[in-house]
Motif scaffolding. Structure first.
Motif, PDB file in Angstrom:
ATOM      1  N   GLN A 193       0.809  -1.214   0.000  1.00 35.35           N
ATOM      2  CA  GLN A 193       0.000   0.000   0.000  1.00 35.35           C
ATOM      3  C   GLN A 193       0.843   1.266   0.000  1.00 35.35           C
ATOM      4  O   GLN A 193       0.332   2.370   0.186  1.00 35.35           O
ATOM      5  CB  GLN A 193      -0.964  -0.034   1.192  1.00 35.35           C
ATOM      6  CG  GLN A 193      -1.921  -1.222   1.099  1.00 35.35           C
ATOM      7  CD  GLN A 193      -2.787  -1.428   2.314  1.00 35.35           C
ATOM      8  OE1 GLN A 193      -2.797  -0.609   3.224  1.00 35.35           O
ATOM      9  NE2 GLN A 193      -3.533  -2.529   2.350  1.00 35.35           N
ATOM     10  N   LYS A 226      -5.885   3.469  -2.342  1.00 34.57           N
ATOM     11  CA  LYS A 226      -6.948   3.602  -1.345  1.00 34.57           C
ATOM     12  C   LYS A 226      -8.312   3.312  -1.953  1.00 34.57           C
ATOM     13  O   LYS A 226      -9.150   2.644  -1.330  1.00 34.57           O
ATOM     14  CB  LYS A 226      -6.913   5.003  -0.723  1.00 34.57           C
ATOM     15  CG  LYS A 226      -5.711   5.240   0.166  1.00 34.57           C
ATOM     16  CD  LYS A 226      -5.835   6.505   0.987  1.00 34.57           C
ATOM     17  CE  LYS A 226      -5.686   7.751   0.162  1.00 34.57           C
ATOM     18  NZ  LYS A 226      -5.639   8.969   1.006  1.00 34.57           N
ATOM     19  N   PHE A 253      -4.636  -5.236   6.727  1.00 34.31           N
ATOM     20  CA  PHE A 253      -4.539  -4.352   7.887  1.00 34.31           C
ATOM     21  C   PHE A 253      -4.260  -5.205   9.132  1.00 34.31           C
ATOM     22  O   PHE A 253      -5.034  -6.091   9.468  1.00 34.31           O
ATOM     23  CB  PHE A 253      -5.842  -3.577   8.089  1.00 34.31           C
ATOM     24  CG  PHE A 253      -6.105  -2.523   7.055  1.00 34.31           C
ATOM     25  CD1 PHE A 253      -5.787  -1.189   7.292  1.00 34.31           C
ATOM     26  CD2 PHE A 253      -6.666  -2.866   5.830  1.00 34.31           C
ATOM     27  CE1 PHE A 253      -6.027  -0.222   6.342  1.00 34.31           C
ATOM     28  CE2 PHE A 253      -6.918  -1.895   4.863  1.00 34.31           C
ATOM     29  CZ  PHE A 253      -6.591  -0.562   5.121  1.00 34.31           C
ATOM     30  N   TYR A 258      -7.520   0.564  13.012  1.00 34.13           N
ATOM     31  CA  TYR A 258      -7.013   1.464  11.964  1.00 34.13           C
ATOM     32  C   TYR A 258      -7.813   1.288  10.679  1.00 34.13           C
ATOM     33  O   TYR A 258      -8.114   2.266   9.989  1.00 34.13           O
ATOM     34  CB  TYR A 258      -5.531   1.193  11.705  1.00 34.13           C
ATOM     35  CG  TYR A 258      -4.975   2.022  10.571  1.00 34.13           C
ATOM     36  CD1 TYR A 258      -4.842   3.405  10.691  1.00 34.13           C
ATOM     37  CD2 TYR A 258      -4.619   1.420   9.371  1.00 34.13           C
ATOM     38  CE1 TYR A 258      -4.360   4.169   9.642  1.00 34.13           C
ATOM     39  CE2 TYR A 258      -4.143   2.178   8.312  1.00 34.13           C
ATOM     40  CZ  TYR A 258      -4.018   3.550   8.465  1.00 34.13           C
ATOM     41  OH  TYR A 258      -3.551   4.309   7.417  1.00 34.13           O
ATOM     42  N   PHE A 259      -8.165   0.045  10.360  1.00 34.47           N
ATOM     43  CA  PHE A 259      -9.006  -0.192   9.184  1.00 34.47           C
ATOM     44  C   PHE A 259     -10.337   0.551   9.313  1.00 34.47           C
ATOM     45  O   PHE A 259     -10.806   1.162   8.352  1.00 34.47           O
ATOM     46  CB  PHE A 259      -9.264  -1.686   8.999  1.00 34.47           C
ATOM     47  CG  PHE A 259     -10.365  -1.993   8.010  1.00 34.47           C
ATOM     48  CD1 PHE A 259     -10.186  -1.756   6.649  1.00 34.47           C
ATOM     49  CD2 PHE A 259     -11.592  -2.491   8.444  1.00 34.47           C
ATOM     50  CE1 PHE A 259     -11.202  -2.014   5.746  1.00 34.47           C
ATOM     51  CE2 PHE A 259     -12.608  -2.766   7.544  1.00 34.47           C
ATOM     52  CZ  PHE A 259     -12.419  -2.519   6.185  1.00 34.47           C
ATOM     53  N   ARG A 261     -10.971   3.279  11.027  1.00 34.09           N
ATOM     54  CA  ARG A 261     -10.725   4.722  10.847  1.00 34.09           C
ATOM     55  C   ARG A 261     -10.500   5.050   9.373  1.00 34.09           C
ATOM     56  O   ARG A 261     -11.011   6.058   8.857  1.00 34.09           O
ATOM     57  CB  ARG A 261      -9.521   5.163  11.680  1.00 34.09           C
ATOM     58  CG  ARG A 261      -9.752   5.104  13.179  1.00 34.09           C
ATOM     59  CD  ARG A 261      -8.679   5.874  13.938  1.00 34.09           C
ATOM     60  NE  ARG A 261      -7.343   5.353  13.700  1.00 34.09           N
ATOM     61  CZ  ARG A 261      -6.770   4.388  14.417  1.00 34.09           C
ATOM     62  NH1 ARG A 261      -7.455   3.802  15.406  1.00 34.09           N
ATOM     63  NH2 ARG A 261      -5.541   3.996  14.155  1.00 34.09           N
ATOM     64  N   PHE A 262      -9.728   4.200   8.692  1.00 30.94           N
ATOM     65  CA  PHE A 262      -9.455   4.398   7.264  1.00 30.94           C
ATOM     66  C   PHE A 262     -10.752   4.354   6.457  1.00 30.94           C
ATOM     67  O   PHE A 262     -11.009   5.224   5.629  1.00 30.94           O
ATOM     68  CB  PHE A 262      -8.489   3.303   6.782  1.00 30.94           C
ATOM     69  CG  PHE A 262      -8.345   3.209   5.293  1.00 30.94           C
ATOM     70  CD1 PHE A 262      -7.488   4.054   4.609  1.00 30.94           C
ATOM     71  CD2 PHE A 262      -9.070   2.268   4.555  1.00 30.94           C
ATOM     72  CE1 PHE A 262      -7.356   3.973   3.232  1.00 30.94           C
ATOM     73  CE2 PHE A 262      -8.943   2.185   3.191  1.00 30.94           C
ATOM     74  CZ  PHE A 262      -8.079   3.043   2.519  1.00 30.94           C
ATOM     75  N   LYS A 265     -12.954   7.430   7.092  1.00 29.16           N
ATOM     76  CA  LYS A 265     -12.393   8.641   6.478  1.00 29.16           C
ATOM     77  C   LYS A 265     -12.678   8.675   4.986  1.00 29.16           C
ATOM     78  O   LYS A 265     -12.956   9.738   4.414  1.00 29.16           O
ATOM     79  CB  LYS A 265     -10.884   8.706   6.727  1.00 29.16           C
ATOM     80  CG  LYS A 265     -10.234   9.971   6.181  1.00 29.16           C
ATOM     81  CD  LYS A 265      -8.757  10.023   6.526  1.00 29.16           C
ATOM     82  CE  LYS A 265      -8.119  11.304   5.983  1.00 29.16           C
ATOM     83  NZ  LYS A 265      -6.661  11.366   6.316  1.00 29.16           N
ATOM     84  N   GLN A 266     -12.633   7.519   4.331  1.00 30.30           N
ATOM     85  CA  GLN A 266     -12.825   7.457   2.884  1.00 30.30           C
ATOM     86  C   GLN A 266     -14.297   7.476   2.482  1.00 30.30           C
ATOM     87  O   GLN A 266     -14.638   7.950   1.398  1.00 30.30           O
ATOM     88  CB  GLN A 266     -12.175   6.188   2.316  1.00 30.30           C
ATOM     89  CG  GLN A 266     -10.677   6.109   2.512  1.00 30.30           C
ATOM     90  CD  GLN A 266      -9.921   7.234   1.847  1.00 30.30           C
ATOM     91  OE1 GLN A 266     -10.162   7.576   0.695  1.00 30.30           O
ATOM     92  NE2 GLN A 266      -8.995   7.852   2.576  1.00 30.30           N
TER      93      GLN A 266
END
Length: 282
Positions: A193, A226, A253, A258-259, A261-262, A265-266
């Motif tokens: 990534q 992403k 991940f 964290y996944f 949150r990612f 966010k997207q």
């Protein structure tokens, strides 16, 4: 005509839509298409699709588009597709990607930033004339692949004159580079990534590679990675019963938090909220 599907393995949960007859190019009216998959799926082929009357809708990589006269869509092999409702009438052209039709690659570039071209009212005599010939030729008992390729090229070039294609600095080497990077991302997005991995694979600085890719995609390599992760995430959340932790690990991940949150966010949604919303809308 039935567009059959084949269930893939655990790591690729979406079904694959097959070429009905296995010919290099197949042409169908909307009213000839039966037994269309009613859930997200991928194609074994490239599909050109346009409506001539009425209104429908479909989704490409989980983005919804109206299917109306004046918009001609290209759904590329491997993209996630879902027909919500066909328009009253229209056509699809299915193109087997491993057949050497020698299509003009510069014409396809107008579909990279968005999957359709706006044509206003589709009354292009050249386009429709060549398309009528293609319909006849595609159903011939003995297919002339060279002739079919020339007819498709002529149709696409006619569209290019009528539409407002994406302006790129494109030369063939840059287009080849763009395709190579897309294929690399498709292959490695779960494991790799970091954009520097892809720039190293094509022996180019990340800054220079981003400049080339931005001309086609309107985004950087990092955003492409992403976006691909999000498409796969949505697919897993919609079509499997995997837990969020299992989904995160499958996508590379190490930290499920964290996944989450990612993903939020997207998309603006947590994975659980997205799954619940899609279940309600199904």
């Amino acid at each position: 005509m039935s567009l059959a599907v084949k269930v893939q393995n655990y790591n690729a949960p979406l079904p694959i839509q097959l070429m009905p007859l296995g010919n290099p190019v197949e042409v169908y009216r909307f009213d000839e298409i039966k037994d269309v998959p009613v859930s997200p799926h991928r194609h074994q082929f490239d599909m050109i699709l346009w409506a001539t009357k009425g209104t429908g809708s479909h989704e490409i990589d989980f983005q919804r588009y109206d299917m109306v006269p004046g918009k001609l869509f290209l759904v590329r092999q491997g993209q996630v597709h879902l027909i919500n409702e066909y328009a009253e009438s229209g056509y699809v052209i299915l193109i087997k990607p491993d057949v050497k039709l020698n299509l003009d690659s510069s014409v396809w570039s107008q579909f990279y930033q968005k999957p359709y071209v706006d044509l206003g009212e589709l009354r292009c005599d050249t386009f429709m004339g060549l398309f009528s010939f293609l319909q006849i030729e595609s159903r011939s008992k003995v297919l002339d692949v060279g002739l079919i390729g020339n007819l498709l090229n002529g149709m696409l070039l006619a569209l290019k004159r009528r539409s407002q294609p994406v302006v790129v600095r494109s030369i063939s080497t840059e287009l080849d580079l763009h395709i190579k990077v897309k294929n690399l991302i498709e292959r490695y997005f779960k494991e790799e990534q970091d954009p520097e991995f892809y720039s190293a694979e094509v022996n180019m600085s990340t800054r220079k590679l981003n400049k080339v890719i931005r001309a086609f995609e309107g985004k950087t390599v990092h955003q492409m990675i992403k976006d691909r992760i999000i498409i796969e995430s949505k697919s897993l959340l919609q079509t499997t019963n995997l837990s969020i932790k299992e989904t995160a690990f499958l996508l590379g991940f190490d930290d499920p938090a964290y996944f989450c949150r990612f993903f939020k966010k997207q998309t603006g949604f947590s994975p659980n909220a997205y799954r619940a919303r899609e279940a309600v809308n199904a």
